[in-house]
Scaffold this motif. Structure first.
Motif, mmCIF file in Angstrom:
data_model
loop_
_atom_site.group_PDB
_atom_site.id
_atom_site.type_symbol
_atom_site.label_atom_id
_atom_site.label_comp_id
_atom_site.label_asym_id
_atom_site.label_seq_id
_atom_site.Cartn_x
_atom_site.Cartn_y
_atom_site.Cartn_z
ATOM 1 N N ASN A 98 0.764 -1.102 -0.159
ATOM 2 C CA ASN A 98 0.158 -0.035 0.101
ATOM 3 C C ASN A 98 1.029 1.182 0.016
ATOM 4 O O ASN A 98 1.714 1.197 0.788
ATOM 5 N N CYS A 99 0.965 1.913 -0.937
ATOM 6 C CA CYS A 99 1.916 3.208 -1.431
ATOM 7 C C CYS A 99 1.108 4.291 -0.966
ATOM 8 O O CYS A 99 0.209 4.807 -1.888
ATOM 9 N N THR A 100 1.768 5.120 -0.090
ATOM 10 C CA THR A 100 1.130 6.317 0.495
ATOM 11 C C THR A 100 1.639 7.380 -0.668
ATOM 12 O O THR A 100 1.066 8.544 -0.784
ATOM 13 N N MET A 101 2.623 7.209 -1.366
ATOM 14 C CA MET A 101 3.042 8.113 -2.331
ATOM 15 C C MET A 101 1.969 8.346 -3.397
ATOM 16 O O MET A 101 1.645 9.294 -4.086
ATOM 17 N N SER A 102 1.537 7.077 -3.974
ATOM 18 C CA SER A 102 0.378 6.929 -4.979
ATOM 19 C C SER A 102 -0.871 7.442 -4.445
ATOM 20 O O SER A 102 -1.535 8.161 -5.085
ATOM 21 N N ARG A 103 -1.245 7.214 -3.145
ATOM 22 C CA ARG A 103 -2.286 7.967 -2.462
ATOM 23 C C ARG A 103 -2.150 9.590 -2.685
ATOM 24 O O ARG A 103 -3.257 10.253 -2.722
ATOM 25 N N ALA A 104 -1.081 9.834 -2.301
ATOM 26 C CA ALA A 104 -0.729 11.245 -2.247
ATOM 27 C C ALA A 104 -1.017 11.935 -3.707
ATOM 28 O O ALA A 104 -1.665 12.894 -4.000
ATOM 29 N N TYR A 105 -0.366 11.260 -4.848
ATOM 30 C CA TYR A 105 -0.566 11.738 -6.244
ATOM 31 C C TYR A 105 -1.838 11.595 -6.479
ATOM 32 O O TYR A 105 -2.590 12.611 -7.237
ATOM 33 N N ALA A 106 -2.906 10.864 -6.226
ATOM 34 C CA ALA A 106 -4.127 10.664 -6.520
ATOM 35 C C ALA A 106 -5.052 11.864 -6.067
ATOM 36 O O ALA A 106 -6.104 11.995 -6.341
ATOM 37 N N MET A 107 -4.312 12.263 -4.836
ATOM 38 C CA MET A 107 -5.243 13.609 -4.098
ATOM 39 C C MET A 107 -4.469 14.730 -4.760
ATOM 40 O O MET A 107 -4.991 15.807 -4.075
#
Length: 354
Positions: A98-107
């Motif tokens: 589960n990637c927090t960087m990808s979550r950040a990019y998605a927001m």
């Protein structure tokens, strides 16, 4: 099911900026300096290679625990290509990440851990002073007479390693805060992220021998352009890449300017009253500075033993949700200006250069 927050600090003679994370992780010189991890809301644990297997961590992962990391693909690569071979770690499935960087990019939040944590107003922030120490320890301090790397060691630089361990621990704390603050990916976006992992791990096949042959042609053409540059400027400019000399020559020719970046050259070439010799010199500079030829060297740096370049896309790299390019920037390749028959002929000629 447990959630594990995880971060590695590593060192290597490989250059991750030039070669990419996949080549970096596969390089025999790459080693783990430390790993920090935490279960759910528990205290963060520090693991060093000399400590032996972290069995509690292995057991949790075997039971399907979710592994949270910032830029989780890097942690996955280090786990599977360094830790499994050198430290006896079991394989880690990419589906558990589960990637927090990808979550950040998605927001539409910045991707780096320091900027994303600041943007989200987190109580915990990245240790930027420790980041400087990390960069020191991540590469050789020098090389001996036989070309072997000389590294910083915990025995010789205990204060640096103490800062590194604290830095790694803080990263896990920040990741945990960020994971709780950011929105989770929807099921659809999670599927797209998993597709992105498949694409990046499969890689893009390149013709390594053709690239090497093309570089020979580029070098020959560079010599021709440099010789012409020297001749046109009366040996005032030694080569097309001699920026300072070229700037001085242009000023001598009555063309005042601050620099010769791509935009500056294009602006000058748009003038109708440009002296013919100056125009020819600028065209030489423009031809020699083409970024498409620079991609050839990047291709060789990033190609694996199987001729594939991995890690070329970034999930949700733009706020619209589209992929962004990484490394050789495949999306920015120039569109063909010649027919397929001509392209095939060029590759045939490159074959003669091998």
């Amino acid at each position: 099911m447990s959630t594990i927050y995880l971060d590695f600090e590593t060192r290597s003679t490989a250059d991750i900026r030039k070669q990419g994370a996949d080549i970096y992780a596969r390089d025999p010189s790459t080693e783990v300096l430390c790993m920090c991890y935490a279960f759910d809301d528990e205290e963060v644990e520090l693991w060093l290679p000399e400590m032996g297997p972290p069995q509690e961590l292995f057991d949790a992962i075997a039971k399907g625990a979710v592994v949270v990391a910032h830029n989780a693909t890097f942690e996955w690569l280090i786990w599977n290509y360094v830790c499994t071979k050198k430290y006896g770690f079991p394989p880690l499935s990419i589906a558990q990440l589960n990637c927090t960087m990808s979550r950040a990019y998605a927001m539409a939040v910045p991707g780096s851990l320091d900027k994303s944590s600041a943007a989200m107003g987190l109580e915990a922030q990245k240790d930027m002073a420790g980041s400087r120490v990390m960069l020191q320890l991540a590469q050789p301090r020098s090389f001996d007479d036989n070309g072997k790397p000389v590294w910083y060691t915990p025995e010789g630089s205990p204060e640096k390693f103490a800062k590194l361990y604290a830095y790694c621990l803080q990263d896990v704390i920040v990741e945990r805060y960020l994971h709780k603050r950011l929105m989770a990916l929807s099921d659809l976006e999670r599927d797209i992220w998993m597709l992105d992992q498949d694409i990046n791990q499969r890689g893009i096949q390149i013709d390594v021998e053709a690239v090497k042959a093309a570089l020979k042609v580029v070098e020959l053409q560079r010599q021709i352009l440099d010789e012409k540059m020297a001749r046109l400027t009366g040996n005032k400019v030694a080569s097309c890449s001699a920026v300072s000399q070229l700037t001085d020559w242009l000023k001598w020719e009555g063309i005042p300017l601050d620099g010769i970046a791509k935009a500056d050259v294009n602006e000058l070439l748009a003038r109708d009253n440009l002296p013919p010799k100056v125009r020819e010199v600028l065209l030489l500079r423009q031809e020699a500075a083409k970024s498409s030829t620079a991609k050839l060297t990047s291709m060789l740096n990033r190609a694996g033993e199987d001729g594939r370049i991995r890690g070329t896309t970034q999930y949700h790299g733009a706020s619209t949700g589209r992929w962004a390019g990484r490394g050789i920037q495949v999306q920015n390749f120039p569109r063909p200006q010649i027919s397929q028959d001509q392209i095939d002929e060029v590759f045939g000629l490159l074959g003669d250069q091998k």
